[in-house]
Design a protein around this motif. Structure first.
Motif, short mmCIF file in Angstrom:
data_model
loop_
_atom_site.label_atom_id
_atom_site.label_comp_id
_atom_site.label_asym_id
_atom_site.label_seq_id
_atom_site.Cartn_x
_atom_site.Cartn_y
_atom_site.Cartn_z
N ALA A 51 -57.66 92.29 -20.17
CA ALA A 51 -56.57 91.65 -20.89
C ALA A 51 -55.28 91.64 -20.06
O ALA A 51 -54.53 90.65 -20.06
CB ALA A 51 -56.32 92.37 -22.22
N PHE A 52 -55.04 92.71 -19.35
CA PHE A 52 -53.83 92.82 -18.53
C PHE A 52 -53.78 91.70 -17.49
O PHE A 52 -52.78 91.00 -17.35
CB PHE A 52 -53.78 94.19 -17.84
CG PHE A 52 -52.60 94.38 -16.94
CD1 PHE A 52 -51.39 94.82 -17.43
CD2 PHE A 52 -52.70 94.11 -15.58
CE1 PHE A 52 -50.29 95.00 -16.60
CE2 PHE A 52 -51.61 94.27 -14.72
CZ PHE A 52 -50.41 94.72 -15.24
N TYR A 53 -54.89 91.53 -16.76
CA TYR A 53 -54.89 90.52 -15.70
C TYR A 53 -55.03 89.10 -16.24
O TYR A 53 -54.53 88.14 -15.62
CB TYR A 53 -55.97 90.83 -14.67
CG TYR A 53 -55.61 92.05 -13.84
CD1 TYR A 53 -54.62 91.96 -12.86
CD2 TYR A 53 -56.22 93.28 -14.05
CE1 TYR A 53 -54.24 93.07 -12.12
CE2 TYR A 53 -55.85 94.39 -13.31
CZ TYR A 53 -54.86 94.29 -12.35
OH TYR A 53 -54.50 95.39 -11.62
N ASP B 28 -53.49 88.10 -18.88
CA ASP B 28 -52.11 87.77 -19.22
C ASP B 28 -51.28 87.42 -17.98
O ASP B 28 -50.32 86.64 -18.06
CB ASP B 28 -51.44 88.93 -19.96
CG ASP B 28 -51.98 89.10 -21.37
OD1 ASP B 28 -52.61 88.15 -21.89
OD2 ASP B 28 -51.79 90.20 -21.95
N GLN B 29 -51.67 88.01 -16.84
CA GLN B 29 -50.93 87.78 -15.60
C GLN B 29 -51.25 86.43 -14.96
O GLN B 29 -50.40 85.84 -14.30
CB GLN B 29 -51.24 88.90 -14.59
CG GLN B 29 -50.93 90.30 -15.04
CD GLN B 29 -49.44 90.56 -15.11
OE1 GLN B 29 -48.69 90.17 -14.24
NE2 GLN B 29 -49.02 91.22 -16.18
N PRO C 254 -53.35 82.66 -15.56
CA PRO C 254 -54.14 81.75 -16.40
C PRO C 254 -55.53 81.45 -15.84
O PRO C 254 -56.48 81.24 -16.61
CB PRO C 254 -53.29 80.48 -16.44
CG PRO C 254 -51.90 80.93 -16.13
CD PRO C 254 -52.06 82.08 -15.19
N ARG D 85 -57.76 84.29 -16.79
CA ARG D 85 -58.07 84.16 -18.22
C ARG D 85 -59.14 83.10 -18.44
O ARG D 85 -60.07 83.28 -19.22
CB ARG D 85 -56.82 83.83 -19.02
CG ARG D 85 -57.12 83.61 -20.50
CD ARG D 85 -55.89 83.45 -21.34
NE ARG D 85 -56.25 83.32 -22.75
CZ ARG D 85 -55.55 83.77 -23.75
NH1 ARG D 85 -54.42 84.43 -23.51
NH2 ARG D 85 -55.95 83.59 -25.00
N TYR E 143 -63.73 87.51 -22.18
CA TYR E 143 -62.35 87.72 -22.58
C TYR E 143 -62.30 88.78 -23.68
O TYR E 143 -63.02 88.68 -24.68
CB TYR E 143 -61.73 86.42 -23.08
CG TYR E 143 -60.25 86.54 -23.35
CD1 TYR E 143 -59.34 86.59 -22.31
CD2 TYR E 143 -59.78 86.62 -24.66
CE1 TYR E 143 -57.99 86.72 -22.55
CE2 TYR E 143 -58.42 86.75 -24.91
CZ TYR E 143 -57.53 86.80 -23.86
OH TYR E 143 -56.19 86.94 -24.09
N GLU F 238 -50.61 96.42 -27.15
CA GLU F 238 -50.40 96.47 -25.71
C GLU F 238 -51.09 97.68 -25.10
O GLU F 238 -51.33 98.68 -25.77
CB GLU F 238 -48.91 96.52 -25.40
CG GLU F 238 -48.14 95.29 -25.86
CD GLU F 238 -46.67 95.38 -25.51
OE1 GLU F 238 -46.24 96.46 -25.02
OE2 GLU F 238 -45.95 94.39 -25.73
N THR G 239 -50.67 100.60 -17.59
CA THR G 239 -49.98 99.45 -16.99
C THR G 239 -49.18 99.84 -15.76
O THR G 239 -48.99 99.02 -14.86
CB THR G 239 -49.04 98.78 -18.02
OG1 THR G 239 -48.08 99.74 -18.48
CG2 THR G 239 -49.84 98.25 -19.20
#
Length: 417
Positions: free
Chosen positions: A272-274, A276-277, A279, A282, A291, A297, A303
């Motif tokens: 999820a962290f990457y 969000d970083q 597209p 994702r 996914y 968070e 993080t």
């Protein structure tokens, strides 16, 4: 008469197309042991000089106009004038990506074209340092640099290689500063994570990944490359799978450094962290059905570690884990320091997100201009179009080099006149 008018006169009154053909023939004529061929080259050289002499005699700045006309098209010359008017500076260092920039599997048979190599030697002769900035290993870059540019240029003290996207810098001829292993400056926590991932990445990979990809021989970064033609459907499939696998392997390596008291999955939080970083990451996770469904968070302890580690995805080309503290910007800054370029105004050429970081850095510091091939990543292309629109066709990086050659000639007139 304004310089724009003089350039109009130059391209209207002289056969600059034929002049460029003679110049290119003389520049890239292969070394052959043939009397007839050498006589042909000599004749072309004499005709080239005769045509340049006509231009030299027609303009007060005849030498500059002759050299510009021999290298640059009308469009390139006027682009150079616009750049000169905008920045009022000559480019004093080249920062160049290699794959899909100087060379292209789709446009140059994955070799740097001879006309591009010759233009680089022209810049070298003018005293402009060259920084090769690539994600490749040092040995690979040294090999084609020596083959293409020659050992004399590579070892001149005016060429630096930023390799593995900034984990190391190699600048021959600078004593103790010749090779700098920037990854050795990282703290033990991050280096331990990379050691863990590297030691397990192939031995623990699913069988289809072990057969379908290989580990690039990096000193520090962990890069999975396909055993299929770059850009092919099979390469895309393997790299997409590799990205998911690398994310989970990274999560497992990081898990030992953090303590999650709420019982949530480190792997899911890492994905999820990457996502969000980036597209693109994702998109791959969604397509692969990977996914994550996470609530809230990620905890700060996780993080803080992940924010120091870069996960890069290059479609149908590579999946990579690197350090955000070591990127092409850091490598370029170190290379410029070794080369003693105190006030850089650079030409940055590249196609990927890692090159975009350098482009943004020079833009923020008024330290250069950026160029990219037409097939560059969307963000990279957007940045270049918004700045000076220096976009070139696949395999034609020489077009931008010729434009900048003309820019430097015009800038020299400003300085000398």
């Amino acid at each position: 008469m304004e310089r724009y008018d003089l350039v109009y006169q130059l391209y209207d009154e002289f056969d600059t197309g034929a002049l460029r053909e003679y110049q290119e023939f003389v520049d890239v004529f292969p070394a052959v042991d043939s009397r007839v061929a050498l006589e042909h080259w000599q004749g072309a050289s004499e005709e080239l000089e005769a045509r340049k002499d006509e231009i030299r005699a027609a303009f007060a700045a005849g030498e500059t106009f002759a050299e510009v006309a021999a290298r640059a098209t009308r469009e390139q010359a006027f682009t150079a004038l616009d750049l000169d008017a905008k920045y009022e500076r000559a480019v004093n260092v080249l920062v160049l990506d290699v794959d899909e920039t100087l060379r292209s599997a789709g446009g140059t048979d994955n070799e740097i074209p001879r006309d591009t190599l010759h233009m680089l030697t022209e810049f070298h002769e003018q005293g402009v340092p060259i920084v090769i900035c690539t994600g490749q290993t040092l040995e690979n870059v040294k090999g084609f640099a020596i083959q293409g540019l020659g050992s004399e240029i590579v070892h001149s003290g005016e060429l630096s290689i930023v390799y593995e996207a900034g984990t190391g810098v190699f600048t021959p001829g600078h004593g103790a500063d010749t090779k700098q292993l920037l990854y050795e400056e990282l703290d033990d926590e991050i280096r331990d994570v990379f050691d863990d991932v590297r030691s397990r990445v192939l031995p623990e990979a699913p069988e289809d990944l072990r057969r379908g990809c290989h580990l690039q021989g990096n000193e520090f970064n962990v890069t999975m490359k396909p055993n299929y033609e770059t850009g092919s459907a099979r390469a895309r499939e393997v790299i997409d799978e590799s990205l998911v696998y690398l994310l989970d392997l990274l999560a497992d390596a990081v898990a030992g450094t953090v303590d999650l008291e709420d019982g949530r999955s480190v792997a899911a939080l890492t994905r999820a962290f990457y996502a969000d970083q980036d597209p693109e990451i994702r998109g791959v996770l969604e397509q692969e059905g990977a996914y994550p469904d996470v609530d809230g968070e990620a905890p700060a302890a996780l993080t803080e570690v992940l924010s120091r580690i870069d996960v890069a995805y290059y479609e149908a080309d590579a999946a990579e884990i690197g350090s955000l503290e070591l990127n092409k910007v850091v490598g370029v800054e170190r290379a410029l320091s070794v080369l003693d370029v105190a006030e850089p105004f650079s030409l940055v050429m590249g196609d990927s997100k890692s090159d975009l970081r350098v482009m943004r850095w020079v833009a923020e510091n008024d330290a250069g201009i950026a160029a990219a091939p037409e097939h560059a990543s969307r963000e990279t292309l957007d940045h270049v179009i918004r700045s000076d629109e220096l976009v070139f066709d696949r395999g034609k990086s020489v077009d931008v080099l010729r434009t900048v050659y003309a820019l430097n000639r015009f800038a020299r007139l400003n300085r000398d006149g």
